[in-house]
Write a protein that holds these residues in place. Structure first.
Motif, PDB file in Angstrom:
ATOM      1  N   ALA A  17       0.842  -1.103  -0.023  1.00  8.86           N
ATOM      2  CA  ALA A  17      -0.055  -0.030  -0.061  1.00  8.86           C
ATOM      3  C   ALA A  17       0.802   1.333   0.114  1.00  8.86           C
ATOM      4  CB  ALA A  17      -1.171   0.022   1.227  1.00  8.86           C
ATOM      5  N   ILE A  18       1.876   1.347   0.734  1.00  7.94           N
ATOM      6  CA  ILE A  18       2.664   2.476   0.898  1.00  7.94           C
ATOM      7  C   ILE A  18       3.432   2.513  -0.596  1.00  7.94           C
ATOM      8  CG2 ILE A  18       5.041   3.150   1.617  1.00  7.94           C
ATOM      9  CD1 ILE A  18       4.220   2.129   4.649  1.00  7.94           C
ATOM     10  N   TYR A  19       3.833   1.432  -1.227  1.00 10.32           N
ATOM     11  CA  TYR A  19       4.402   1.804  -2.602  1.00 10.32           C
ATOM     12  C   TYR A  19       3.641   2.379  -3.545  1.00 10.32           C
ATOM     13  CZ  TYR A  19       7.654  -2.263  -1.286  1.00 10.32           C
ATOM     14  OH  TYR A  19       8.611  -2.742  -0.392  1.00 10.32           O
ATOM     15  N   ARG A  40       9.855   4.967  -7.389  1.00  7.24           N
ATOM     16  CA  ARG A  40      10.581   5.753  -6.185  1.00  7.24           C
ATOM     17  C   ARG A  40      10.118   5.231  -4.703  1.00  7.24           C
ATOM     18  NH1 ARG A  40      11.051  12.024  -8.693  1.00  7.24           N
ATOM     19  NH2 ARG A  40      12.234  11.596 -10.394  1.00  7.24           N
ATOM     20  N   ARG A  41       9.050   5.184  -4.582  1.00  5.67           N
ATOM     21  CA  ARG A  41       8.477   4.813  -3.233  1.00  5.67           C
ATOM     22  C   ARG A  41       8.840   3.479  -3.004  1.00  5.67           C
ATOM     23  NH1 ARG A  41       4.777   8.309  -1.004  1.00  5.67           N
ATOM     24  NH2 ARG A  41       4.149   6.468   0.344  1.00  5.67           N
ATOM     25  N   VAL A  42       8.989   2.441  -4.183  1.00  4.74           N
ATOM     26  CA  VAL A  42       9.369   1.190  -3.850  1.00  4.74           C
ATOM     27  C   VAL A  42      11.042   1.195  -3.380  1.00  4.74           C
ATOM     28  CG1 VAL A  42       9.921  -1.141  -4.950  1.00  4.74           C
ATOM     29  CG2 VAL A  42       7.849  -0.047  -5.502  1.00  4.74           C
ATOM     30  N   MET A  43      11.704   2.084  -3.964  1.00  5.72           N
ATOM     31  CA  MET A  43      13.205   2.153  -3.459  1.00  5.72           C
ATOM     32  C   MET A  43      13.512   2.674  -2.110  1.00  5.72           C
ATOM     33  SD  MET A  43      14.723   0.804  -5.949  1.00  5.72           S
ATOM     34  CE  MET A  43      16.425   1.297  -5.305  1.00  5.72           C
ATOM     35  N   LYS A  44      12.348   3.791  -1.912  1.00  4.32           N
ATOM     36  CA  LYS A  44      12.375   4.457  -0.701  1.00  4.32           C
ATOM     37  C   LYS A  44      12.086   3.470   0.679  1.00  4.32           C
ATOM     38  CE  LYS A  44      10.992   8.647   2.030  1.00  4.32           C
ATOM     39  NZ  LYS A  44      10.085   9.803   1.780  1.00  4.32           N
ATOM     40  N   LYS A  82      20.857   0.332  11.794  1.00  4.37           N
ATOM     41  CA  LYS A  82      20.932   1.534  11.516  1.00  4.37           C
ATOM     42  C   LYS A  82      20.184   2.272  10.487  1.00  4.37           C
ATOM     43  CE  LYS A  82      26.001   0.865  12.721  1.00  4.37           C
ATOM     44  NZ  LYS A  82      27.595   1.023  12.127  1.00  4.37           N
ATOM     45  N   ARG A  83      19.785   1.498   9.555  1.00  2.76           N
ATOM     46  CA  ARG A  83      19.036   2.155   8.360  1.00  2.76           C
ATOM     47  C   ARG A  83      17.562   2.329   9.253  1.00  2.76           C
ATOM     48  NH1 ARG A  83      18.394  -1.988   5.141  1.00  2.76           N
ATOM     49  NH2 ARG A  83      20.161  -1.474   4.001  1.00  2.76           N
ATOM     50  N   PRO A 122      12.746   6.793  10.667  1.00  3.33           N
ATOM     51  CA  PRO A 122      11.808   6.291  11.363  1.00  3.33           C
ATOM     52  C   PRO A 122      10.303   5.986  10.510  1.00  3.33           C
ATOM     53  CG  PRO A 122      12.568   8.270  12.221  1.00  3.33           C
ATOM     54  CD  PRO A 122      13.373   8.058  11.113  1.00  3.33           C
ATOM     55  N   GLU A 123      10.332   6.644   9.335  1.00  4.36           N
ATOM     56  CA  GLU A 123       9.266   6.086   8.380  1.00  4.36           C
ATOM     57  C   GLU A 123       9.243   4.834   7.725  1.00  4.36           C
ATOM     58  OE1 GLU A 123      12.477   7.644   5.677  1.00  4.36           O
ATOM     59  OE2 GLU A 123      11.652   8.154   7.754  1.00  4.36           O
ATOM     60  N   LEU A 124      10.497   4.114   8.030  1.00  2.99           N
ATOM     61  CA  LEU A 124      10.530   2.789   7.669  1.00  2.99           C
ATOM     62  C   LEU A 124      10.011   1.755   8.733  1.00  2.99           C
ATOM     63  CD1 LEU A 124      14.080   2.747   6.080  1.00  2.99           C
ATOM     64  CD2 LEU A 124      11.670   3.010   4.931  1.00  2.99           C
ATOM     65  N   ASN A 125       9.750   2.255  10.095  1.00  6.32           N
ATOM     66  CA  ASN A 125       9.263   1.444  10.969  1.00  6.32           C
ATOM     67  C   ASN A 125       7.672   1.213  10.986  1.00  6.32           C
ATOM     68  OD1 ASN A 125      11.573   1.111  13.174  1.00  6.32           O
ATOM     69  ND2 ASN A 125      11.812   3.119  12.064  1.00  6.32           N
TER      70      ASN A 125
END
Length: 290
Positions: free
Chosen positions: A78-80, A196-200, A219-220, A225-228
Motif C-alpha cells: 500500500a505504501i508503494y 521511487r516509493r518502492v526504492m524508498k 542503523k537504517r 523512522p518512516e521505515l518502521n
C-alpha cells in the motif's frame, strides 16, 4: 480540506487453488498452506483513498491490517502505491476469529488510532465472502455506513458523496463524516507501484520483522523512522479477551471441500439443425433450461 483516512486491508490466502490441506482440524484456515495475496477489493478501496488524498492536499492514508506478522507485506504494498503509514494488529490471541471477533478487534484498533474522517475497506474478503466486517465495524463504532461504493465523488465540509453500484443500477448518496465505506470490485483498479516509493520503502519492516536483522539494517531503520511499521497487540488496543479470537467467535467452520464438476456422459452433435432442435426440446423437457 485535509482528511485522515484509514484503509482496512487484509492479506488473504489465494483461494483459487484450495487443496486438502486448506483447513486445520479446528475448522480454521491453514494459511501456511496457501500463498498470500492482497485482498482484491481492498485494493479498490485503497485507490479510492489515494484519489481522496490527491484531491485534498494534506490528507493522510493509514493502512490497518490484522493477521500474522507477515501481513506487514500488505502495508508495504500500500505504501508503494501512495499510502503514508500502516499498522499490523497481530497477536496469537486474535487467531481463529470470525467476522464478529474480527470486527471487534479492528474497531478497537480504530479507536486507538483516533482522529479519523473516513474508514475505507473492500466489500468483502475472498477467504470468507461474507461482506460483514465493514458494516459490523460501523455498528461497533456507532458510525454511518455506505456499502457497495463504486466511486467517491467528493468529500469535505463534514460530508461525503458516493456512487453505489447495486444489482439493478446505481444510486448516489450523501453521508455525514466520519463514516465507514465498503468498496466494490467494480470500482477503479488500484494504481501500480511507484518506483521511487518502492526504492524508498522496500526496507520498511514491522517489529517482528526487525528481530534478527543485520546491524546495517538496524542503523537504517533507526535513521529513518518512516521505515518502521507499527505492530500492535490485543492488550495495546484494550481488547476484551472474551471477544477476540476463537473465544469471541460464535461461528465455526465445519468443513471445506474442493468440488470439481465432471460430466457423467457427453453427446456429440453434428452441424445439423434437426439434432440441435431435438437437444433443446430434451433440455426443456427435463427442466435443464426453460
Amino acid at each position: 480540506m485535509s482528511l485522515n483516512i484509514i484503509v482496512l486491508a487484509k492479506q488473504v490466502p489465494d483461494t483459487r487453488n484450495v487443496g486438502k490441506d486448506a483447513m486445520k482440524e479446528d475448522g480454521t484456515i491453514n494459511r501456511a498452506a496457501l500463498p498470500a495475496i492482497f485482498n482484491p477489493e481492498d485494493l479498490n478501496a485503497l485507490e479510492q483513498a489515494l484519489r481522496l488524498k490527491d484531491a485534498n492536499p494534506g490528507s493522510t492514508v493509514t493502512i490497518l491490517t490484522m493477521g500474522l506478522p507477515r501481513a506487514a507485506e500488505v502495508i508495504r504494498e500500500a505504501i508503494y502505491r501512495g499510502a503514508d503509514s500502516g499498522i499490523v494488529l497481530t497477536d496469537r490471541a486474535l487467531g481463529g476469529a470470525d467476522t464478529l471477533a474480527t470486527s471487534y478487534s479492528l474497531a478497537q484498533a480504530v479507536k486507538k488510532i483516533g482522529n479519523y474522517d473516513i474508514i475505507l475497506g473492500g466489500r468483502q474478503a475472498i477467504d470468507g465472502d461474507t461482506a460483514q466486517v465493514g458494516p459490523q465495524i460501523a455498528e461497533k463504532l456507532g458510525l454511518p455506513q455506505v456499502t457497495y461504493a463504486e466511486e467517491i465523488i467528493e468529500a469535505g465540509n463534514g460530508s461525503i458523496v458516493i456512487r453505489r453500484r447495486l444489482e439493478h443500477g446505481v444510486e448516489t448518496v450523501k453521508a455525514p463524516l466520519p463514516c465507514v465505506v465498503t468498496v466494490n470490485g467494480s470500482a477503479a483498479e488500484c494504481r501500480p507501484r511507484n518506483a521511487r516509493r518502492v526504492m524508498k520503502y522496500k526496507y520498511a519492516a514491522s517489529t517482528s520483522e526487525q528481530a534478527g536483522v543485520s546491524e546495517v539494517a538496524e542503523k537504517r531503520l533507526a535513521a529513518s523512522p518512516e521505515l518502521n511499521i507499527a505492530e500492535w497487540g490485543a492488550a495495546y488496543v484494550e481488547a476484551d479477551p472474551e471477544q477476540i479470537g476463537l473465544a469471541g467467535s460464535p461461528t465455526k467452520v465445519k468443513a471445506i471441500e474442493n468440488v470439481v464438476f465432471t460430466a457423467k456422459e457427453s453427446r456429440r452433435l453434428d452441424n445439423d439443425d434437426a439434432q440441435i432442435e431435438e437437444l433443446v426440446k430434451e433440455l426443456i423437457a427435463n427442466h435443464t433450461i426453460g
